[in-house]
Design a protein around this motif. Structure first.
Motif, PDB file in Angstrom:
ATOM      1  N   ALA A  37       4.332  -3.267  -9.512  1.00 47.21           N
ATOM      2  CA  ALA A  37       5.044  -2.013  -9.809  1.00 47.21           C
ATOM      3  C   ALA A  37       4.186  -0.784  -9.511  1.00 47.21           C
ATOM      4  N   ALA A  38       2.860  -0.968  -9.516  1.00 50.11           N
ATOM      5  CA  ALA A  38       1.960   0.192  -9.392  1.00 50.11           C
ATOM      6  C   ALA A  38       2.297   1.038  -8.163  1.00 50.11           C
ATOM      7  N   GLN A  39       2.577   0.389  -7.042  1.00 47.99           N
ATOM      8  CA  GLN A  39       2.844   1.124  -5.800  1.00 47.99           C
ATOM      9  C   GLN A  39       4.051   2.051  -5.938  1.00 47.99           C
ATOM     10  N   HIS A  40       4.985   1.695  -6.824  1.00 47.16           N
ATOM     11  CA  HIS A  40       6.179   2.537  -6.999  1.00 47.16           C
ATOM     12  C   HIS A  40       5.921   3.654  -8.009  1.00 47.16           C
ATOM     13  N   LEU A  41       5.182   3.311  -9.040  1.00 41.21           N
ATOM     14  CA  LEU A  41       4.954   4.302 -10.101  1.00 41.21           C
ATOM     15  C   LEU A  41       4.159   5.507  -9.587  1.00 41.21           C
ATOM     16  N   VAL A  42       3.240   5.271  -8.636  1.00 38.23           N
ATOM     17  CA  VAL A  42       2.412   6.388  -8.157  1.00 38.23           C
ATOM     18  C   VAL A  42       3.246   7.446  -7.437  1.00 38.23           C
ATOM     19  N   VAL A  82      -7.729  -2.664  -2.948  1.00 38.80           N
ATOM     20  CA  VAL A  82      -6.844  -3.055  -1.843  1.00 38.80           C
ATOM     21  C   VAL A  82      -5.655  -2.094  -1.803  1.00 38.80           C
ATOM     22  N   PRO A  83      -4.999  -1.963  -0.651  1.00 37.96           N
ATOM     23  CA  PRO A  83      -3.807  -1.103  -0.608  1.00 37.96           C
ATOM     24  C   PRO A  83      -2.800  -1.567  -1.663  1.00 37.96           C
ATOM     25  N   LEU A  84      -2.147  -0.601  -2.296  1.00 42.04           N
ATOM     26  CA  LEU A  84      -1.294  -0.923  -3.452  1.00 42.04           C
ATOM     27  C   LEU A  84      -0.243  -2.010  -3.206  1.00 42.04           C
ATOM     28  N   PRO A  85       0.382  -2.048  -2.017  1.00 45.46           N
ATOM     29  CA  PRO A  85       1.396  -3.104  -1.832  1.00 45.46           C
ATOM     30  C   PRO A  85       0.817  -4.510  -1.953  1.00 45.46           C
ATOM     31  N   HIS A  86      -0.504  -4.672  -1.789  1.00 48.55           N
ATOM     32  CA  HIS A  86      -1.109  -6.007  -1.853  1.00 48.55           C
ATOM     33  C   HIS A  86      -1.716  -6.332  -3.221  1.00 48.55           C
ATOM     34  N   LEU A  87      -1.705  -5.351  -4.133  1.00 48.79           N
ATOM     35  CA  LEU A  87      -2.440  -5.520  -5.384  1.00 48.79           C
ATOM     36  C   LEU A  87      -1.996  -6.761  -6.152  1.00 48.79           C
ATOM     37  N   ALA A  88      -0.706  -6.984  -6.216  1.00 50.09           N
ATOM     38  CA  ALA A  88      -0.205  -8.121  -7.000  1.00 50.09           C
ATOM     39  C   ALA A  88      -0.659  -9.448  -6.389  1.00 50.09           C
TER      40      ALA A  88
END
Ligand SMILES: Cc1cc2nc3c(=O)[nH]c(=O)nc-3n(C[C@H](O)[C@H](O)[C@H](O)COP(=O)(O)OP(=O)(O)OC[C@H]3O[C@@H](n4cnc5c(N)ncnc54)[C@H](O)[C@@H]3O)c2cc1C
Ligand code: SF4
Ligand code: SF4
Length: 1003
Positions: free
Chosen positions: A295-300, A421-427
């Motif tokens: 979710a982090a990539q969306h919340l930012v 890492v880039p946010l889309p890959h964090l999970a």
């Protein structure tokens, strides 16, 4: 720098002596070449240890530069150092360490309108921000180590704060730097046009800049290809600052993150920001850790200032701590697997609230709801109240501390701790990382700056074991390969040091690594500055460089106290000593108590970390035979005032006051006692006689000649008045007093209040009796002299004598404790000995029962008031009370009740003085050689605060604290018991309001 004999640093003993002598001749600051001092600079917050050849603590920038020149000419490398909180081994090396933190810490200039300041490199971030606050400004690179990290060190590591999403890293906030090259050339590093037209620099400086800009142009394509495109990239040199992007390049940005390997920073010009005035938090709940990371990539997208992860383990740990239970209860709903704390901090609070609403909507759009099952379960808890926001921040910090305080041999180890890492890959990254850990038989709790894709995680390993070292290497290799796959950064916050530098080749490729070498060579061709970091590093798993190398052993040693909660030799003493991970929290300069001696001297020797490191080196034989009982060890412990603040405030719970008892005991056993130790230790034995001979015993106070004599003979400062003996000591001719049907309590009449200040005991007795309690003052079970807690013996290292005192006390009080009768004391250090050291000396049921029932008067009264049992007719006594807390009260969480009890007094404004230790600390302040430091500690805050407010009542429960206040500010301070009696006296209803009222009948 290795000579033929294999001696690192390439210098004979004679050469070193000559170097030391020259430094000592030319530098007025400290020049420390003894093994103990060097040992204290051999570690930072990494797991490495390299003994430096010497340490210099310069008093001025000129001295720092002179020291560097002398070392360079002598063929030694130099490593600049700030707070020494680096986690990757940046500050450990075998040359000369130059410590900027003690003296070089001024703001040189401040431009409020232009929002910029110029500082010396040794200034600590919190200290800088304290000075900026009145101007409505701050420096926002808010590293977790803000209380001790220096700007020079932050620039050295290109540090990043939790709010880097908004403010960027150190590099983004550095306007310019003044720095010296290894050959002594002073240069200003700032913004320059690419053609260098109009740049005011020497020919050498211009040539250097030209070469660097050419390198940037030459390598632009490779840099673009190989440098990770994440904000959190602090590995290697910032070559991307050199590429032709804009019309100008900032040359300072090449120095930022260079870890002391390119130049010696002498001044840093910083960009400042307006203070955050308003903020709100949204606590986003997730049914699964993966969903949170995803979710982090969306919340930012809502442009928060920070998004921080707290996982299930941290929440569980937090719920186990009483002080955090209710905070978690308020901020966290149900049983989420993870929460993301999203912070909005725009100047306009209405805008923050608006974004908070958007956050809820966004979470719903992502499919999260309180009514959803499993992974999609969750929503947002909104936190707008500032007090709760602060509490949540404190919980996050403390949760990490609890994790760090594991007592077992395996510890959370920092080496892949801050990959980004880039946010889309964090999970995916976190999920795969967990699998890597599991494959190597370990796990780690995760906490993340989720907004920047920077995940903090420390797998638990025991680096004393070869197999765990191998696991560490394998985890590092696999993790970095994965990070590379995601085009992330293997060094996202803490820098390179020894841990990361060898992986630059893998991460950046051979061409960029060769560029790094070219840069280093161009700046520092002879590798004078912090060699082996960023370029030409050793292997990260070279165990010879570890704090615990393969040959590390702690031989069996006999200890006086019980250390069984820890592993290792000395019944666990080894494990207790090794708890210090060098994070440097004890170097904080404000807030809390730890560590008062460091605050007074700013010497590494006088901080908890310095002492713990010295102890570790001593018990493992690295300081020679019998080091525990040595003079140097005594000197290391000399200024430790045994305040016990570290026990409470050190993130890993290092309890130096208790360790000091071991050192004192070892020394007493080896060298016997000094006259002063005897006078202090045996005080309970001779107190009765001295009281009877009071006029004679007090003679010393009135005779300058006797004062001088006692200073010469026993080291008791002639400048101090000793507590006056008196004939009318507190004696109870009865065993119990107060209403026969009243709730029972025992009043512990400690040696100090009994012999010197019976008014306090009289007052406590009266408060208790008037409160309706049946007060027991039992005679010692052995019918001998009055009871004592043994504190004075402990402070002299006479542990067996202390045990005897405690045995007498337990024998007398246990029958009451076993019946559940509270044992109430007035003097914090005495009463709290029953809660603390007693259990290190005895672990039987009787001792445990006495310990469990020991309470300070205020703790008892507050609990009684809360239970609705306390009815005291209190009247007004004064408009305001200034309260100083005793260190032991603070360490045992027993200070709040003092404030609470005072608030029972009508119309009394209660103001707590923000103090560390008063500096008296039992016998410490009386020592001829410690008198000055004692006064310096008091002058840091306590005495100035009291002087500022001449009309307030001054309240202090500690005997020594009251003495210090009297000596330093000329004001009499009162024990809370006496304030309560004054308050009783001022009530018309009180039977005691008339001076002619009868005393309560005792018994
Ligand atoms: C528990 C913990 C939490 C941490 N949290 C964070 C965090 O949130 N963010 C973060 O970025 N880091 C963090 N760190 C790492 C570390 O605290 C920071 O990098 C900090 O900024 C280092 O400051 P220092 O004064 O201790 O520097 P030091 O460790 O003393 O030095 C750092 C580097 O700077 C160089 N240096 C120092 N002074 C000079 C000078 N005058 N000239 C040239 N070079 C110099 C040194 O040689 C060294 O290479 C954390 C560390 C710990 C232990
Ligand atoms: S004593 Fe505690 S606070 Fe100080 S460095 Fe060691 S672990 Fe950190
Ligand atoms: S007991 Fe107090 S003075 Fe001693 S090391 Fe701990 S904090 Fe410092």
């Amino acid at each position: 720098m290795q000579d033929d004999s294999g001696q690192r640093g390439g210098m004979s003993d004679t050469g070193l002596t000559a170097l030391k002598d020259q430094l000592a001749r030319e530098i007025t600051g400290e020049v420390l070449f003894d093994t103990y001092s060097r040992g204290r600079y051999a570690t930072d917050a990494s797991f490495y240890q390299i003994m430096p050849a010497g340490v210099v603590v310069p008093r001025s920038i000129d001295e720092a530069l002179r020291a560097m020149a002398i070392c360079r000419d002598a063929g030694r490398s130099v490593t600049p150092r700030g707070g020494g909180t680096s986690q990757c081994g940046q500050t450990v090396n075998d040359g000369i360490v130059i410590d900027f933190s003690k003296h070089l810490n001024r703001i040189v200039s401040l431009d409020v309108a232009g929002r910029a300041c110029m500082v010396e490199p040794g200034i600590v971030l919190d200290d800088l921000n304290r000075q900026l606050k009145p101007h409505g400004l701050w420096f926002p690179v808010d590293v977790s180590t803000a209380s001790r990290a220096t700007i020079g060190g932050m620039a050295g590591n290109n540090s990043c704060g939790g709010r880097s999403l908004r403010y960027g890293t150190m590099r983004d906030n550095t306007l310019s730097m003044d720095a010296a090259l290894a050959d002594g050339t002073m240069l200003h590093f700032g913004e320059v046009p690419r053609n260098l037209a109009g740049v005011n620099s020497s020919d050498g400086g211009l040539a250097l800049f030209r070469d660097m800009l050419d390198l940037g142009a030459r390598e632009a394509a490779e840099i673009s290809e190989r440098f990770p495109k994440v904000q959190r990239r602090v590995g290697g040199y910032n070559l991307d600052a050199l590429v032709p992007r804009n019309a100008a390049n900032n040359m300072a940005h090449l120095l930022v993150g260079s870890e002391g390997t390119l130049a010696f920073t002498t001044k840093v010009e910083l960009k400042l920001w307006p203070l955050i005035r308003n903020k709100v938090l949204g606590v986003c709940h997730f049914g699964s850790f993966y969903e949170a990371m995803d979710a982090a990539q969306h919340l930012v997208k809502l442009r928060p200032i920070a998004v921080e992860l707290v996982d299930r383990t941290m929440l569980t740990l937090g719920r186990e701590i009483a002080m955090f239970r209710s905070i978690i209860g308020t901020a966290v709903r149900g049983d989420p697997d993870a929460v993301l704390i999203v912070e909005f901090a725009e100047q306009d609070q209405a805008e923050n609230i608006r974004r908070l609403k958007q956050l809820s909507e966004l979470m719903a759009d992502l499919g999260f709801g309180w009514d959803r099952p499993q992974r999609k379960w969750g929503g947002v808890v909104e936190i707008t109240e500032p007090g709760l926001q602060t509490a949540i921040a404190e919980f996050r910090a403390a949760g990490l501390n609890v994790m760090m305080s594991m007592k077992q041999e395996g510890k959370p180890v920092s080496f892949v701790e801050d990959c980004a890492v880039p946010l889309p890959h964090l999970a995916d990254y976190t999920e795969r990382l967990n699998r890597i850990f599991a494959r190597h038989g370990t796990s780690g709790t995760m906490y993340a700056h989720a907004s920047e894709g920077c995940l903090h995680v420390r797998p638990v390993l025991n680096l004393k074991l070869e197999k765990d070292v191998k696991a560490m290497r394998a985890i590092a290799e696999e993790t970095f390969a994965m990070v590379r796959e995601y085009k992330g950064s293997h060094s996202g916050e803490h820098g390179d040091g020894i841990v990361r530098s060898e992986f630059h080749q893998t991460m950046f490729g051979p061409r960029i690594t060769a560029d790094f070498r070219e840069v280093k060579h161009r700046f520092d061709p002879d590798a004078v500055l912090n060699p082996g970091k960023i370029v030409d590093p050793p292997r990260m798993d070279d165990r010879a460089l570890f704090r615990y190398p393969p040959e590390y052993r702690v031989p069996a040693l006999k200890t006086a106290l019980d250390w069984s909660a820890y592993p290792g030799a000395g019944g666990g003493f080894q494990g207790a000593v090794e708890m210090c991970n060098n994070n440097g929290a004890c170097r904080k300069l404000e807030g809390g108590v730890m560590c008062p001696s460091y605050r007074a001297t700013r010497d590494e020797k006088d901080v908890t970390r310095g002492r713990a490191n010295t102890l570790r080196l001593a018990i493992s034989g690295q300081l020679g035979a019998d080091a525990l009982a040595s003079d140097e060890m005594a000197d290391t412990m000399k200024l430790c005032v045994s305040c016990k603040a570290c026990r409470h405030e050190c993130p890993t719970g290092v309890d130096m006051a208790r360790m000091k008892i071991e050192v004192l005991a070892a020394r007493a056993a080896r060298h016997g006692l000094s006259l002063r130790d005897r006078l202090v230790g045996y005080l309970p034995h001779y107190a009765g006689l001295a009281s009877r001979l009071a006029p004679l015993a007090n003679w010393r106070n009135h005779s300058p000649w006797l004062r001088r004599l006692l200073e010469k003979a026993a080291g008791i400062s002639a400048k101090r008045t000793l507590p006056a003996w008196r004939r009318d000591v507190f004696q109870s001719g009865f065993d119990a007093t107060g209403p026969a049907d009243g709730r029972e309590v025992v009043l512990f009449a400690d040696t100090f209040n009994r012999a010197f200040e019976r008014e306090n005991l009289d007052a406590a007795l009266r408060v208790l009796v008037e409160g309706g309690y049946r007060v027991h003052l039992p005679k010692p079970a052995d019918r001998g002299r009055p009871l004592c807690c043994g504190r004075t013996f402990l402070s002299a290292g006479l542990v067996d004598k202390a045990r005897l005192e405690l045995d007498r006390l337990v024998a007398t009080y246990a029958p009451f404790a076993l019946r559940g009768v509270p044992i109430i004391g007035l003097e914090p250090s005495c009463l709290l000995t029953l809660r603390d050291e007693l259990l290190s000396l005895r672990s039987d049921q009787l001792a445990k029962s006495v310990s469990a029932h020991a309470q300070l008067l205020e703790e008892f009264l507050v609990a009684e008031a809360a239970a609705g049992r306390l009815k005291l007719p209190l009247g007004p006594v004064a408009a305001k009370a200034l309260v100083h807390g005793h260190c032991h009260q603070k360490s045992f969480g027993a200070f709040k009740p003092v404030e609470q009890v005072l608030r029972l007094v009508p119309e009394l404004e209660v103001e707590t003085i923000e103090t560390s230790c008063c500096g008296m600390a039992g016998a410490f302040g009386y020592g001829a050689e410690t008198f000055e430091v004692s006064m310096a500690m008091a002058e840091l805050s306590l005495l100035p605060s009291i002087r500022r407010d001449g009309s307030a009542l001054v309240v202090a429960d500690g005997t020594s604290c009251r003495h210090q206040i009297k000596d330093g500010a000329g004001r009499g301070a009162l024990h809370v018991a006496r304030v309560l009696v004054m308050s009783l006296d001022s009530t018309p209803a009180s039977p005691y309001c008339s001076p002619n009222a009868k005393e309560p009948s005792h018994g």
